[in-house]
Design a protein around this motif. Structure first.
Motif, PDB file in Angstrom:
ATOM      1  N   VAL A  24       0.837  -1.196   0.000  1.00  0.00           N
ATOM      2  CA  VAL A  24       0.000   0.000   0.000  1.00  0.00           C
ATOM      3  C   VAL A  24       0.875   1.249   0.000  1.00  0.00           C
ATOM      4  CG1 VAL A  24      -1.739   1.296   1.280  1.00  0.00           C
ATOM      5  CG2 VAL A  24      -1.877  -1.200   1.169  1.00  0.00           C
ATOM      6  N   GLY A  26      -0.773   4.522  -0.658  1.00  0.00           N
ATOM      7  CA  GLY A  26      -1.596   5.687  -0.343  1.00  0.00           C
ATOM      8  C   GLY A  26      -3.066   5.340  -0.410  1.00  0.00           C
ATOM      9  N   ARG A  27      -3.898   6.331  -0.114  1.00  0.00           N
ATOM     10  CA  ARG A  27      -5.348   6.149  -0.128  1.00  0.00           C
ATOM     11  C   ARG A  27      -5.978   7.192  -1.037  1.00  0.00           C
ATOM     12  NH1 ARG A  27      -9.555   5.953   5.082  1.00  0.00           N
ATOM     13  NH2 ARG A  27     -11.470   5.847   3.812  1.00  0.00           N
ATOM     14  N   VAL A  29      -8.684   9.467  -1.298  1.00  0.00           N
ATOM     15  CA  VAL A  29      -9.546   9.996  -0.242  1.00  0.00           C
ATOM     16  C   VAL A  29     -10.921  10.404  -0.754  1.00  0.00           C
ATOM     17  CG1 VAL A  29      -7.614  10.745   1.170  1.00  0.00           C
ATOM     18  CG2 VAL A  29      -8.544  12.306  -0.547  1.00  0.00           C
ATOM     19  N   VAL A  34     -13.182   2.546   1.455  1.00  0.00           N
ATOM     20  CA  VAL A  34     -11.731   2.540   1.572  1.00  0.00           C
ATOM     21  C   VAL A  34     -11.133   2.036   0.256  1.00  0.00           C
ATOM     22  CG1 VAL A  34      -9.751   1.540   2.762  1.00  0.00           C
ATOM     23  CG2 VAL A  34     -11.779   2.234   4.056  1.00  0.00           C
ATOM     24  N   THR A  35     -10.357   2.897  -0.383  1.00  0.00           N
ATOM     25  CA  THR A  35      -9.758   2.592  -1.681  1.00  0.00           C
ATOM     26  C   THR A  35      -8.277   2.920  -1.609  1.00  0.00           C
ATOM     27  OG1 THR A  35     -11.839   3.120  -2.804  1.00  0.00           O
ATOM     28  CG2 THR A  35      -9.852   3.031  -4.166  1.00  0.00           C
ATOM     29  N   LEU A  36      -7.434   1.914  -1.746  1.00  0.00           N
ATOM     30  CA  LEU A  36      -6.005   2.062  -1.525  1.00  0.00           C
ATOM     31  C   LEU A  36      -5.231   1.931  -2.838  1.00  0.00           C
ATOM     32  CD1 LEU A  36      -5.852  -0.135   1.689  1.00  0.00           C
ATOM     33  CD2 LEU A  36      -6.009   2.362   1.558  1.00  0.00           C
ATOM     34  N   CYS A  38      -1.882   0.927  -4.605  1.00  0.00           N
ATOM     35  CA  CYS A  38      -0.836  -0.033  -4.264  1.00  0.00           C
ATOM     36  C   CYS A  38       0.149  -0.220  -5.405  1.00  0.00           C
ATOM     37  CB  CYS A  38      -1.446  -1.407  -3.954  1.00  0.00           C
ATOM     38  SG  CYS A  38      -2.590  -1.426  -2.568  1.00  0.00           S
ATOM     39  N   TYR A  51      -6.803  -1.342  -4.534  1.00  0.00           N
ATOM     40  CA  TYR A  51      -7.187  -2.396  -3.592  1.00  0.00           C
ATOM     41  C   TYR A  51      -8.305  -1.848  -2.716  1.00  0.00           C
ATOM     42  CZ  TYR A  51      -6.553  -5.061   0.835  1.00  0.00           C
ATOM     43  OH  TYR A  51      -6.729  -5.781   2.002  1.00  0.00           O
ATOM     44  N   LYS A  52      -9.470  -2.523  -2.745  1.00  0.00           N
ATOM     45  CA  LYS A  52     -10.608  -2.125  -1.928  1.00  0.00           C
ATOM     46  C   LYS A  52     -10.937  -3.268  -0.965  1.00  0.00           C
ATOM     47  CE  LYS A  52     -12.686   0.694  -5.615  1.00  0.00           C
ATOM     48  NZ  LYS A  52     -13.915   0.929  -6.433  1.00  0.00           N
ATOM     49  N   GLY A  56     -13.505  -2.403   4.534  1.00  0.00           N
ATOM     50  CA  GLY A  56     -13.603  -0.955   4.364  1.00  0.00           C
ATOM     51  C   GLY A  56     -14.814  -0.510   3.563  1.00  0.00           C
TER      52      GLY A  56
END
Length: 268
Positions: A24, A26-27, A29, A34-36, A38, A51-52, A56
């Motif tokens: 990971v 960052g995110r 926003v 939640v959505t990252l 990667c 990556y969800k 999240g």
């Protein structure tokens, strides 16, 4: 670990996101769940991915909890089975914060496909979806491009009953193709189509699209139906079949229903 650009059409992309090590970085926003962002690495090959994680996901009143990641995967499988449109390689797998959807990141060009503009500034060949007024009271229109891949994406939205096709979910990729992303709230049994891609209402479906819908319909009754079973209920798969049958029978792009807000908000 920094990811490198990998063409979503590369056959190696699916295996990379299925088996690669996720890190990971960052995110995102602005996402409601939640959505990252990667980096993913496998045998020296690296790329970026979204990556969800299922933990999240924000609970919704009309979709069962914990099912959004599976719906993203199901939409990818449907698009692939029909060869209907481009959805980036998408899988359900373990990750740093639990099981979740992992999808290859699409590198995009500076090329708008959906826009809001003055009525006299609509780009040539674009489709007008909605007439409105901006916050200052000036006339404005919601428009989208009409180019290869856009009609197919609109058809995919109808088939999967997409309730959130925003303009920002339509991507012009560096490889020249158009991709659709963010399909977590799709494939409900009730009619919920909400999209910015209404530019072809009442027009006949192209012959090649009808051929792909026939291929999809056959696949639902065979290997695709089996592949969808971990992600959708039998009733949801039956509703997918019915929507496909209706499109094939009618042969035209449908109009919005009167009892449902047909355009998402925000638009992008």
């Amino acid at each position: 670990m920094a990811g490198t650009h990998l063409d979503p059409a590369d056959p190696a992309a699916l295996e990379l996101i299925r088996r690669g090590r996720l890190e990971v970085e960052g995110r995102l926003v602005d996402a409601s769940n939640v959505t990252l962002f990667c980096a993913v690495e496998l045998d020296g090959m690296t790329a970026n991915a979204v990556y969800k994680p299922v933990p999240g996901e924000r609970p919704l009143w009309d979709f069962p909890d914990g099912t959004l990641a599976g719906r993203e995967v199901a939409t990818y499988l449907i698009a692939e089975a029909a060869e209907l449109v481009n959805v980036p390689p998408t899988v359900l797998r373990a990750g740093p914060f639990g099981e979740g959807m992992v999808q290859l990141w699409v590198e995009t060009r500076d090329d708008e496909l959906v826009d809001i503009c003055a009525p006299d500034e609509v780009p040539e060949g674009w489709r007008v979806v909605l007439h409105a007024h901006d916050r200052l009271g000036e006339p404005a229109v919601l428009v989208h491009a009409d180019r290869p891949g856009m009609r197919e994406l609109a058809v995919l939205d109808i088939v999967v009953n997409n309730t959130d096709r925003k303009g920002g979910h339509v991507l012009a990729a560096e490889n020249g193709r158009i991709y659709g992303v963010d399909h977590g709230i799709c494939l409900h049994t009730d009619p919920k189509l909400r999209t910015v891609l209404w530019g072809w209402v009442g027009e006949p479906l192209p012959g090649e699209v009808l051929d792909k819908l026939r291929k999809l319909r056959w696949a639902i009754d065979h290997e695709l139906g089996e592949a969808l079973a971990p992600h959708l209920t039998r009733v949801e798969v039956a509703a997918l079949s019915k929507r496909t049958d209706t499109l094939l029978s009618d042969g035209v792009f449908p109009a919005p229903a009167d009892d449902w807000r047909a355009i998402p908000w925000p638009l992008f």
